[in-house]
Motif scaffolding. Structure first.
Motif, PDB file in Angstrom:
ATOM      1  N   ASN A 290      -6.621  -0.450  -2.062  1.00 51.36           N
ATOM      2  CA  ASN A 290      -6.469  -1.841  -1.420  1.00 51.36           C
ATOM      3  C   ASN A 290      -7.370  -2.742  -2.693  1.00 51.36           C
ATOM      4  O   ASN A 290      -7.953  -3.781  -2.310  1.00 51.36           O
ATOM      5  N   VAL A 291      -6.698  -2.777  -3.685  1.00 50.16           N
ATOM      6  CA  VAL A 291      -7.478  -3.537  -4.948  1.00 50.16           C
ATOM      7  C   VAL A 291      -6.822  -4.940  -4.946  1.00 50.16           C
ATOM      8  O   VAL A 291      -5.718  -5.018  -4.509  1.00 50.16           O
ATOM      9  N   GLU A 292      -7.794  -5.962  -4.841  1.00 47.79           N
ATOM     10  CA  GLU A 292      -7.671  -7.404  -4.902  1.00 47.79           C
ATOM     11  C   GLU A 292      -6.811  -7.499  -6.365  1.00 47.79           C
ATOM     12  O   GLU A 292      -7.245  -7.574  -7.270  1.00 47.79           O
ATOM     13  N   PRO A 293      -5.834  -8.333  -6.062  1.00 46.90           N
ATOM     14  CA  PRO A 293      -4.980  -8.627  -7.387  1.00 46.90           C
ATOM     15  C   PRO A 293      -5.437  -9.500  -8.350  1.00 46.90           C
ATOM     16  O   PRO A 293      -5.351  -9.612  -9.628  1.00 46.90           O
TER      17      PRO A 293
ATOM     18  N   MET B 163       5.189  -0.698  -3.527  1.00 45.36           N
ATOM     19  CA  MET B 163       4.031  -1.257  -4.193  1.00 45.36           C
ATOM     20  C   MET B 163       2.866  -0.334  -4.178  1.00 45.36           C
ATOM     21  O   MET B 163       2.687   0.435  -3.214  1.00 45.36           O
ATOM     22  N   VAL B 164       2.140  -0.333  -5.218  1.00 42.24           N
ATOM     23  CA  VAL B 164       1.038   0.419  -5.403  1.00 42.24           C
ATOM     24  C   VAL B 164      -0.547  -0.311  -4.641  1.00 42.24           C
ATOM     25  O   VAL B 164      -0.443  -1.161  -5.071  1.00 42.24           O
ATOM     26  N   ASP B 165      -0.768   0.657  -3.777  1.00 37.05           N
ATOM     27  CA  ASP B 165      -2.217  -0.062  -3.117  1.00 37.05           C
ATOM     28  C   ASP B 165      -3.534   0.627  -3.660  1.00 37.05           C
ATOM     29  O   ASP B 165      -4.460   0.386  -2.929  1.00 37.05           O
ATOM     30  N   HIS B 166      -3.448   1.611  -4.586  1.00 44.57           N
ATOM     31  CA  HIS B 166      -4.682   1.926  -5.255  1.00 44.57           C
ATOM     32  C   HIS B 166      -4.661   1.984  -6.743  1.00 44.57           C
ATOM     33  O   HIS B 166      -3.506   2.164  -7.419  1.00 44.57           O
ATOM     34  N   LEU B 167      -5.798   2.456  -7.354  1.00 47.01           N
ATOM     35  CA  LEU B 167      -6.168   2.762  -8.753  1.00 47.01           C
ATOM     36  C   LEU B 167      -6.692   3.880  -8.741  1.00 47.01           C
ATOM     37  O   LEU B 167      -7.594   4.245  -8.095  1.00 47.01           O
TER      38      LEU B 167
END
Length: 68
Positions: free
Chosen positions: A18-21, A1-5
């Motif tokens: 930690n982007v909110e989905p 799972m990717v936790d950043h952009l």
């Protein structure tokens, strides 16, 4: 799972962890980056008020870009 952009906005490098989905691009640009040029119109994408131009770099040496 990717936790950043990681992306660029107006030539500025953006790294968001930690982007909110439930965030969408319009909300992020307006509320997080304070870029208010795109507007929420119909809320469905039909009117074009929320249009955002997406580009990609073709040649990193010359900074030539292609708009999509």
């Amino acid at each position: 799972m990717v936790d950043h952009l990681f992306f660029y906005v107006n030539g500025k490098e953006i790294l968001e962890r930690n982007v909110e989905p439930e965030w969408n691009l319009l909300w992020y640009l307006r509320n997080k980056l304070r870029l208010t040029g795109s507007k929420l119109g119909c809320g469905e994408g039909g009117c074009g008020a929320c249009t955002v131009l997406i580009s990609r770099c073709i040649d990193r040496n010359s900074d030539e870009i292609e708009h999509r």
